[in-house]
Design a protein around this motif. Sequence first.
Motif, mmCIF file in Angstrom:
data_model
loop_
_atom_site.group_PDB
_atom_site.id
_atom_site.type_symbol
_atom_site.label_atom_id
_atom_site.label_comp_id
_atom_site.label_asym_id
_atom_site.label_seq_id
_atom_site.Cartn_x
_atom_site.Cartn_y
_atom_site.Cartn_z
ATOM 1 N N HIS A 177 41.568 59.258 42.747
ATOM 2 C CA HIS A 177 40.386 58.711 43.421
ATOM 3 C C HIS A 177 39.220 59.698 43.348
ATOM 4 C CE1 HIS A 177 37.839 56.694 46.273
ATOM 5 N NE2 HIS A 177 38.723 55.742 46.463
ATOM 6 N N ARG A 178 39.503 60.962 43.545
ATOM 7 C CA ARG A 178 38.449 61.981 43.508
ATOM 8 C C ARG A 178 37.866 62.148 42.106
ATOM 9 N NH1 ARG A 178 42.095 64.883 46.987
ATOM 10 N NH2 ARG A 178 42.735 66.230 45.262
ATOM 11 N N GLU A 179 38.659 61.828 41.090
ATOM 12 C CA GLU A 179 38.217 62.038 39.711
ATOM 13 C C GLU A 179 37.536 60.815 39.096
ATOM 14 O OE1 GLU A 179 41.890 63.219 37.893
ATOM 15 O OE2 GLU A 179 41.548 65.342 38.304
ATOM 16 N N LEU A 180 37.489 59.702 39.813
ATOM 17 C CA LEU A 180 36.920 58.482 39.250
ATOM 18 C C LEU A 180 35.488 58.636 38.742
ATOM 19 C CD1 LEU A 180 38.328 55.700 41.634
ATOM 20 C CD2 LEU A 180 38.978 56.160 39.252
ATOM 21 N N PRO A 181 34.613 59.410 39.384
ATOM 22 C CA PRO A 181 33.258 59.559 38.842
ATOM 23 C C PRO A 181 33.219 60.155 37.433
ATOM 24 C CG PRO A 181 33.302 60.227 41.142
ATOM 25 C CD PRO A 181 34.735 60.035 40.721
ATOM 26 N N GLN A 182 34.302 60.798 37.021
ATOM 27 C CA GLN A 182 34.361 61.369 35.678
ATOM 28 C C GLN A 182 34.721 60.332 34.618
ATOM 29 O OE1 GLN A 182 36.697 65.099 35.620
ATOM 30 N NE2 GLN A 182 36.513 65.100 37.847
ATOM 31 N N VAL A 183 35.052 59.122 35.035
ATOM 32 C CA VAL A 183 35.358 58.050 34.080
ATOM 33 C C VAL A 183 34.043 57.450 33.607
ATOM 34 C CG1 VAL A 183 36.476 55.813 33.738
ATOM 35 C CG2 VAL A 183 37.563 57.549 35.196
ATOM 36 N N THR A 184 33.738 57.623 32.333
ATOM 37 C CA THR A 184 32.491 57.126 31.750
ATOM 38 C C THR A 184 32.728 56.084 30.659
ATOM 39 O OG1 THR A 184 32.472 58.921 30.123
ATOM 40 C CG2 THR A 184 31.342 59.324 32.222
ATOM 41 N N GLN A 185 33.959 55.930 30.238
ATOM 42 C CA GLN A 185 34.278 55.023 29.140
ATOM 43 C C GLN A 185 34.120 53.554 29.568
ATOM 44 O OE1 GLN A 185 36.176 57.415 30.370
ATOM 45 N NE2 GLN A 185 37.079 58.679 28.759
ATOM 46 N N PRO A 186 33.951 52.654 28.594
ATOM 47 C CA PRO A 186 33.983 51.229 28.920
ATOM 48 C C PRO A 186 35.262 50.864 29.658
ATOM 49 C CG PRO A 186 33.187 51.553 26.693
ATOM 50 C CD PRO A 186 33.645 52.902 27.171
ATOM 51 N N LEU A 187 35.125 49.982 30.646
ATOM 52 C CA LEU A 187 36.242 49.652 31.531
ATOM 53 C C LEU A 187 36.407 48.147 31.637
ATOM 54 C CD1 LEU A 187 38.361 50.319 33.759
ATOM 55 C CD2 LEU A 187 36.439 50.378 35.384
ATOM 56 N N LEU A 188 37.625 47.685 31.423
ATOM 57 C CA LEU A 188 38.018 46.302 31.692
ATOM 58 C C LEU A 188 38.997 46.342 32.850
ATOM 59 C CD1 LEU A 188 38.299 43.246 31.091
ATOM 60 C CD2 LEU A 188 40.047 43.847 29.389
ATOM 61 N N LEU A 189 38.591 45.783 33.993
ATOM 62 C CA LEU A 189 39.435 45.802 35.185
ATOM 63 C C LEU A 189 39.811 44.369 35.554
ATOM 64 C CD1 LEU A 189 38.993 48.022 38.324
ATOM 65 C CD2 LEU A 189 39.785 45.677 38.491
ATOM 66 N N MET A 190 41.098 44.078 35.507
ATOM 67 C CA MET A 190 41.612 42.739 35.792
ATOM 68 C C MET A 190 42.481 42.808 37.034
ATOM 69 S SD MET A 190 42.583 41.944 31.788
ATOM 70 C CE MET A 190 43.053 43.671 31.492
ATOM 71 N N HIS A 191 42.153 42.008 38.039
ATOM 72 C CA HIS A 191 42.934 42.078 39.276
ATOM 73 C C HIS A 191 43.181 40.695 39.844
ATOM 74 C CE1 HIS A 191 39.480 41.393 42.058
ATOM 75 N NE2 HIS A 191 38.790 41.951 41.088
ATOM 76 N N SER A 192 44.321 40.533 40.472
ATOM 77 C CA SER A 192 44.725 39.249 41.038
ATOM 78 C C SER A 192 43.990 39.002 42.353
ATOM 79 C CB SER A 192 46.230 39.230 41.291
ATOM 80 O OG SER A 192 46.936 39.426 40.077
ATOM 81 N N ARG A 193 43.616 37.754 42.569
ATOM 82 C CA ARG A 193 42.999 37.416 43.844
ATOM 83 C C ARG A 193 43.984 37.609 44.992
ATOM 84 N NH1 ARG A 193 38.341 35.332 44.902
ATOM 85 N NH2 ARG A 193 37.978 34.560 42.785
ATOM 86 N N VAL A 194 45.270 37.309 44.731
ATOM 87 C CA VAL A 194 46.325 37.505 45.726
ATOM 88 C C VAL A 194 47.330 38.508 45.165
ATOM 89 C CG1 VAL A 194 48.161 36.440 47.075
ATOM 90 C CG2 VAL A 194 46.050 35.154 46.603
ATOM 91 N N ASP A 195 47.475 39.627 45.851
ATOM 92 C CA ASP A 195 48.364 40.708 45.417
ATOM 93 C C ASP A 195 49.043 41.252 46.663
ATOM 94 O OD1 ASP A 195 49.487 43.168 44.619
ATOM 95 O OD2 ASP A 195 47.937 43.502 43.120
ATOM 96 N N HIS A 196 50.380 41.198 46.688
ATOM 97 C CA HIS A 196 51.117 41.637 47.869
ATOM 98 C C HIS A 196 51.524 43.109 47.809
ATOM 99 C CE1 HIS A 196 51.819 37.215 47.478
ATOM 100 N NE2 HIS A 196 51.440 37.268 48.739
ATOM 101 N N VAL A 197 51.083 43.812 46.775
ATOM 102 C CA VAL A 197 51.440 45.226 46.625
ATOM 103 C C VAL A 197 50.206 46.119 46.697
ATOM 104 C CG1 VAL A 197 52.506 46.952 45.107
ATOM 105 C CG2 VAL A 197 53.471 44.634 45.245
ATOM 106 N N VAL A 198 49.189 45.790 45.910
ATOM 107 C CA VAL A 198 47.949 46.574 45.871
ATOM 108 C C VAL A 198 46.806 45.705 46.381
ATOM 109 C CG1 VAL A 198 46.267 47.710 44.372
ATOM 110 C CG2 VAL A 198 48.718 48.032 43.971
ATOM 111 N N PRO A 199 46.076 46.148 47.399
ATOM 112 C CA PRO A 199 44.996 45.327 47.943
ATOM 113 C C PRO A 199 43.819 45.223 46.979
ATOM 114 C CG PRO A 199 44.974 47.489 48.952
ATOM 115 C CD PRO A 199 46.224 47.424 48.117
ATOM 116 N N PRO A 200 43.089 44.100 46.982
ATOM 117 C CA PRO A 200 41.909 43.953 46.130
ATOM 118 C C PRO A 200 40.857 45.022 46.378
ATOM 119 C CG PRO A 200 42.567 41.833 47.046
ATOM 120 C CD PRO A 200 43.398 42.874 47.733
#
Length: 257
Positions: A177-200
Amino acid sequence: MPLLPGCEPMRHEGSDEIGVLISHGFTGTPQSVRPWGRYLAERGLTVSVPLLPGHGTRWEDMAVTGWQDWYAAVEHELLDLRKRCRQVFVAGLSMGGAMALRLAARHGDAVSGVAVVNPAISFPRRQGYALPVMRYLVRSAPGITSDIRKEGGTEIGYDRVSLHAAYSLRNLLRLTHRELPQVTQPLLLMHSRVDHVVPPSDSAAILGAVSSTDVTETVLENSYHVATLDNDAEQIFADSHAFITRLAARKAARDGS
């Protein structure tokens, strides 16, 4: 300790132009992302899907591993792909998504793009507070596999979670989480509307923290956490392939090759 059937790592030698590293999630195995890897391999890409240390055998084996071991395994695969392919993309499911993001943050131009599915970046607060002590009192907790909406869908993984390993996961997610600002590459983020393990909210936090300017967010309407084995799997596969080939073509044109 023998591997559980179906948990073997996957490697496919395809084009030396594009390599893709795909990481499975916490307590899971390559089985959860193998169809994704096969889809890309069938289209000529070089693909690596490693089995993370402590996974794919019995849950007790995770208790003697930690995030440094899991991350070292995917970093090794990234460096190996870099030797064989002109461009390398990183991808992952859940914790595998977090490790893909960390690879991007730490390796810069060595990573051409990132594609993640239901990436984890936070740990439940209540359990997180208790883990530093609880892990010495209780060895394990119930497993978190097979959160799949599709009828008959099954993820191979542990039915118990080592609390020592869970504590290490918490530390990995905090660090990433602390290192996320260092991510500069193109990003494709796909997430489920309903997820019982990881919150949206994890996906929202990632989108708000990365420095990428080329960002695509896709909401998966008909899948739960293990979306790579669920109803939206074909969309994940097709979208990630389109994302990778678009970026690879753009770079090739820019390089004049």
